[in-house]
Design a protein around this motif. Structure first.
Motif, PDB file in Angstrom:
ATOM      1  N   PHE A  85     154.328  41.898  46.241  1.00 55.59           N
ATOM      2  CA  PHE A  85     154.268  42.480  47.577  1.00 55.59           C
ATOM      3  C   PHE A  85     155.666  42.895  48.032  1.00 55.59           C
ATOM      4  CE2 PHE A  85     150.537  39.671  47.500  1.00 55.59           C
ATOM      5  CZ  PHE A  85     149.555  40.542  47.946  1.00 55.59           C
ATOM      6  N   PRO A  86     155.776  43.910  48.895  1.00 54.26           N
ATOM      7  CA  PRO A  86     157.092  44.339  49.366  1.00 54.26           C
ATOM      8  C   PRO A  86     157.621  43.508  50.525  1.00 54.26           C
ATOM      9  CG  PRO A  86     155.430  45.792  50.257  1.00 54.26           C
ATOM     10  CD  PRO A  86     154.708  44.819  49.362  1.00 54.26           C
ATOM     11  N   SER A  87     156.741  42.741  51.177  1.00 54.29           N
ATOM     12  CA  SER A  87     157.179  41.947  52.328  1.00 54.29           C
ATOM     13  C   SER A  87     156.209  40.796  52.565  1.00 54.29           C
ATOM     14  CB  SER A  87     157.254  42.817  53.590  1.00 54.29           C
ATOM     15  OG  SER A  87     155.960  43.205  54.007  1.00 54.29           O
ATOM     16  N   VAL A  88     156.687  39.807  53.293  1.00 54.20           N
ATOM     17  CA  VAL A  88     155.866  38.638  53.628  1.00 54.20           C
ATOM     18  C   VAL A  88     154.678  39.053  54.488  1.00 54.20           C
ATOM     19  CG1 VAL A  88     155.824  36.426  54.836  1.00 54.20           C
ATOM     20  CG2 VAL A  88     157.806  37.043  53.432  1.00 54.20           C
ATOM     21  N   LYS A  89     154.918  39.969  55.416  1.00 53.97           N
ATOM     22  CA  LYS A  89     153.851  40.391  56.327  1.00 53.97           C
ATOM     23  C   LYS A  89     152.691  41.027  55.571  1.00 53.97           C
ATOM     24  CE  LYS A  89     154.984  41.626  60.435  1.00 53.97           C
ATOM     25  NZ  LYS A  89     154.199  40.641  61.216  1.00 53.97           N
ATOM     26  N   VAL A  90     152.997  41.824  54.558  1.00 54.89           N
ATOM     27  CA  VAL A  90     151.942  42.444  53.753  1.00 54.89           C
ATOM     28  C   VAL A  90     151.206  41.384  52.942  1.00 54.89           C
ATOM     29  CG1 VAL A  90     151.428  44.132  51.961  1.00 54.89           C
ATOM     30  CG2 VAL A  90     153.200  44.619  53.630  1.00 54.89           C
ATOM     31  N   GLN A  91     151.951  40.450  52.371  1.00 52.03           N
ATOM     32  CA  GLN A  91     151.335  39.383  51.581  1.00 52.03           C
ATOM     33  C   GLN A  91     150.364  38.568  52.425  1.00 52.03           C
ATOM     34  OE1 GLN A  91     154.109  36.766  49.560  1.00 52.03           O
ATOM     35  NE2 GLN A  91     152.618  35.106  49.492  1.00 52.03           N
ATOM     36  N   ARG A 137     151.254  52.756  62.628  1.00 55.55           N
ATOM     37  CA  ARG A 137     150.339  51.663  62.945  1.00 55.55           C
ATOM     38  C   ARG A 137     150.315  50.635  61.805  1.00 55.55           C
ATOM     39  NH1 ARG A 137     147.850  55.996  65.598  1.00 55.55           N
ATOM     40  NH2 ARG A 137     146.958  55.430  67.628  1.00 55.55           N
ATOM     41  N   LEU A 138     150.305  51.129  60.582  1.00 55.66           N
ATOM     42  CA  LEU A 138     150.304  50.279  59.389  1.00 55.66           C
ATOM     43  C   LEU A 138     151.227  50.899  58.344  1.00 55.66           C
ATOM     44  CD1 LEU A 138     146.558  49.294  58.792  1.00 55.66           C
ATOM     45  CD2 LEU A 138     148.424  47.757  59.369  1.00 55.66           C
ATOM     46  N   ASP A 139     152.276  50.202  57.971  1.00 56.01           N
ATOM     47  CA  ASP A 139     153.202  50.682  56.953  1.00 56.01           C
ATOM     48  C   ASP A 139     153.911  49.475  56.360  1.00 56.01           C
ATOM     49  OD1 ASP A 139     154.112  52.876  55.521  1.00 56.01           O
ATOM     50  OD2 ASP A 139     154.548  54.012  57.334  1.00 56.01           O
ATOM     51  N   PRO A 140     153.623  49.130  55.115  1.00 63.49           N
ATOM     52  CA  PRO A 140     154.100  47.868  54.550  1.00 63.49           C
ATOM     53  C   PRO A 140     155.602  47.776  54.375  1.00 63.49           C
ATOM     54  CG  PRO A 140     153.025  49.208  52.888  1.00 63.49           C
ATOM     55  CD  PRO A 140     152.757  49.870  54.187  1.00 63.49           C
ATOM     56  N   ASP A 197     156.495  45.471  66.396  1.00 59.41           N
ATOM     57  CA  ASP A 197     156.527  44.096  65.876  1.00 59.41           C
ATOM     58  C   ASP A 197     155.367  43.784  64.938  1.00 59.41           C
ATOM     59  OD1 ASP A 197     154.539  44.145  67.747  1.00 59.41           O
ATOM     60  OD2 ASP A 197     155.228  42.428  68.897  1.00 59.41           O
ATOM     61  N   GLU A 198     154.332  44.587  64.906  1.00 62.68           N
ATOM     62  CA  GLU A 198     153.197  44.381  64.001  1.00 62.68           C
ATOM     63  C   GLU A 198     152.960  45.659  63.202  1.00 62.68           C
ATOM     64  OE1 GLU A 198     151.615  41.621  63.500  1.00 62.68           O
ATOM     65  OE2 GLU A 198     152.580  40.493  65.111  1.00 62.68           O
ATOM     66  N   GLY A 199     152.444  45.510  62.007  1.00 64.33           N
ATOM     67  CA  GLY A 199     152.053  46.684  61.234  1.00 64.33           C
ATOM     68  C   GLY A 199     153.130  47.276  60.359  1.00 64.33           C
ATOM     69  N   CYS A 200     154.353  46.747  60.391  1.00 62.50           N
ATOM     70  CA  CYS A 200     155.415  47.277  59.537  1.00 62.50           C
ATOM     71  C   CYS A 200     156.148  46.124  58.862  1.00 62.50           C
ATOM     72  CB  CYS A 200     156.394  48.132  60.342  1.00 62.50           C
ATOM     73  SG  CYS A 200     157.634  48.942  59.306  1.00 62.50           S
TER      74      CYS A 200
END
Length: 459
Positions: A231-237, A366-369, A388-391
């Motif tokens: 994954f590219p980031s914790v948020k995406v994971q 809105r959504l971009d990993p 703060d959310e979605g990126c």
């Protein structure tokens, strides 16, 4: 020409004119049987004739007016009050397998496969191109792409590959054509459908660049799950917590670099040479996920709240006139698109000069990993404004927002206010930009990213 033997009854010759011949058992049919072939907006009535007492032949010639994926043949009996019968044959006409040999294989190198869903001037494909370049230093790279959308940048993909295969429709056949592989990298979850055909032959690594909310349907069963997921980031994971993934790693892809050989349209750059004018840059294809409407609303809010300030909001990205979302935004927000403080620029093969021209980079998706454009803006010493959310790029910035201003999700009022604050504090913008450039230099080197993937694959 493609010849597809569907069974002993059907043979299809694929030319500008599609010729179909077939026969069926005549037990339930009589001379009034009507056979229709529908393709796109065409309806073709077949010629029928008796072959023997038990079979009936049919044939038709179809001038192809447009590309289509499925051909439906309907065999309908004459109208009867108490009896109805319809037979449907679905014939899939996949694109002919295309492959081309490029640079020769080197005997002292092992072979790997890189799979990209498309060739285009967009995020994930550009990562796949750069990855092929880096891994070619150690391996013979075989590239497999789902489709080619931009032939003008195809040579950039070809430079560092031994062979390119095109088309996901015949994945089992391609899997057999590949040489012995050390490992295979699937660049984007959109390639998940062909993982199952490669898994029996080598280790598979899936690079997921998408939030699960956007395309979780791509992973339909465990056969589509690779041996390793990156994954590219914790948020995406965190968005994939409900999926039975195996080995998991988090690794941002790093700075791709700008295409020094790529051109750009200088006429658009000349339009931005205005004295005492500041520029806010956003990038992406025109769609709801990229927040094109949020960009327009923020520009409108800025003009309403700060009418005396000379600020231009720039959107750089492709316009697809056939994309229903593009037409929707143009119709709903046509009054905003015409605002004097908005400038639309097509996607550029080398956007570097436009990044340098900007004073602030506004990430309004809105959504971009982990968008490449954020890393590019950071490299060019620009302060970032993002939600703060979605990126997933929020991982690059500490809690004190050093290098970026992180604002409430989709709040255009606060976005306009934050952008105005930064534009009127040039010293702050400079310190944030310097910090971002240094962060990219120390933490987001693409060569390190490729090296880490190689180590992950070999564990």
């Amino acid at each position: 020409m493609i010849k597809i033997n569907l069974s002993r009854f059907f043979l299809i010759h694929f030319k500008p004119t599609l010729k179909i011949h077939g026969c069926f058992n005549q037990n339930h049919y009589d001379k009034n049987t009507e056979i229709k072939i529908k393709t796109a907006k065409q309806t073709i009535f077949c010629h029928t004739s008796s072959n023997t007492k038990n079979t009936c032949n049919f044939n038709a010639e179809i001038p192809l007016q447009r590309r289509f994926s499925f051909l439906r043949i309907k065999v309908s009996p004459p109208h009867k009050k108490s009896f109805s019968l319809r037979k449907v044959f679905i014939i899939h006409l996949g694109k002919k397998l295309s492959s081309r040999s490029l640079q020769p294989q080197t005997s002292n190198k092992k072979n790997i496969l890189v799979v990209c869903h498309e060739v285009s001037l967009t995020g994930a494909p550009l990562i796949g191109k750069k990855l092929s370049y880096e891994l070619n230093k150690s391996f013979n790279v075989f590239l497999w792409v789902g489709k080619i959308l931009d032939n003008s940048i195809l040579p950039q993909f070809e430079k560092h590959c031994c062979q390119i295969f095109e088309g996901f429709h015949n994945s089992k056949y391609i899997a057999k054509k590949l040489p012995k592989l050390e490992f295979a990298i699937f660049n984007s979850i959109i390639t998940a459908a062909v993982v199952r055909d490669i898994k029996p032959h080598t280790k598979t690594i899936m690079l997921i660049h998408e939030f699960s909310y956007f395309c979780s349907q791509m992973i339909t069963n465990t056969q589509n799950i690779a041996d390793i997921t990156v994954f590219p980031s914790v948020k995406v994971q965190q968005s994939y917590t409900n999926f039975p993934l195996k080995k998991i790693f988090t690794q941002p892809q790093g700075f791709l670099g700008f295409n020094k050989d790529g051109d750009f349209d200088s006429t658009y750059l000349d339009k931005l040479n205005q004295e005492n004018t500041k520029f806010v840059l956003s990038c992406g294809t025109i769609c709801s996920r990229k927040g094109y409407d949020i960009f327009l609303q923020t520009a409108q809010k800025y003009r309403q709240n700060y009418p005396q300030e000379k600020v231009i909001f720039i959107w750089m990205g492709s316009k697809d006139q056939h994309n229903p979302e593009y037409n929707l935004w143009q119709e709903v927000y046509s009054n905003l698109v015409q605002l004097k403080n908005i400038c639309m620029i097509p996607a550029q093969k080398n956007p570097e000069n436009f990044f340098h021209k900007a004073d602030v980079f506004y990430m309004c998706s809105r959504l971009d990993p982990c968008p490449n454009v954020v890393i590019e803006a950071m490299h060019c010493k620009k302060p970032i404004v993002l939600f703060d959310e979605g990126c997933g790029s929020v991982d690059f910035f500490p809690t004190d927002s050093q290098g970026a201003k992180i604002i409430p999700y989709l709040d255009v009022e606060i976005a306009a206010k934050t952008i105005q604050f930064l534009l009127n504090n040039p010293s702050l913008c400079k310190s944030m930009g310097d910090r971002n450039h240094e962060y990219v230099r120390e933490n987001l080197n693409f060569s390190d990213y490729a090296k880490n993937l190689k180590e992950i694959a070999e564990t």
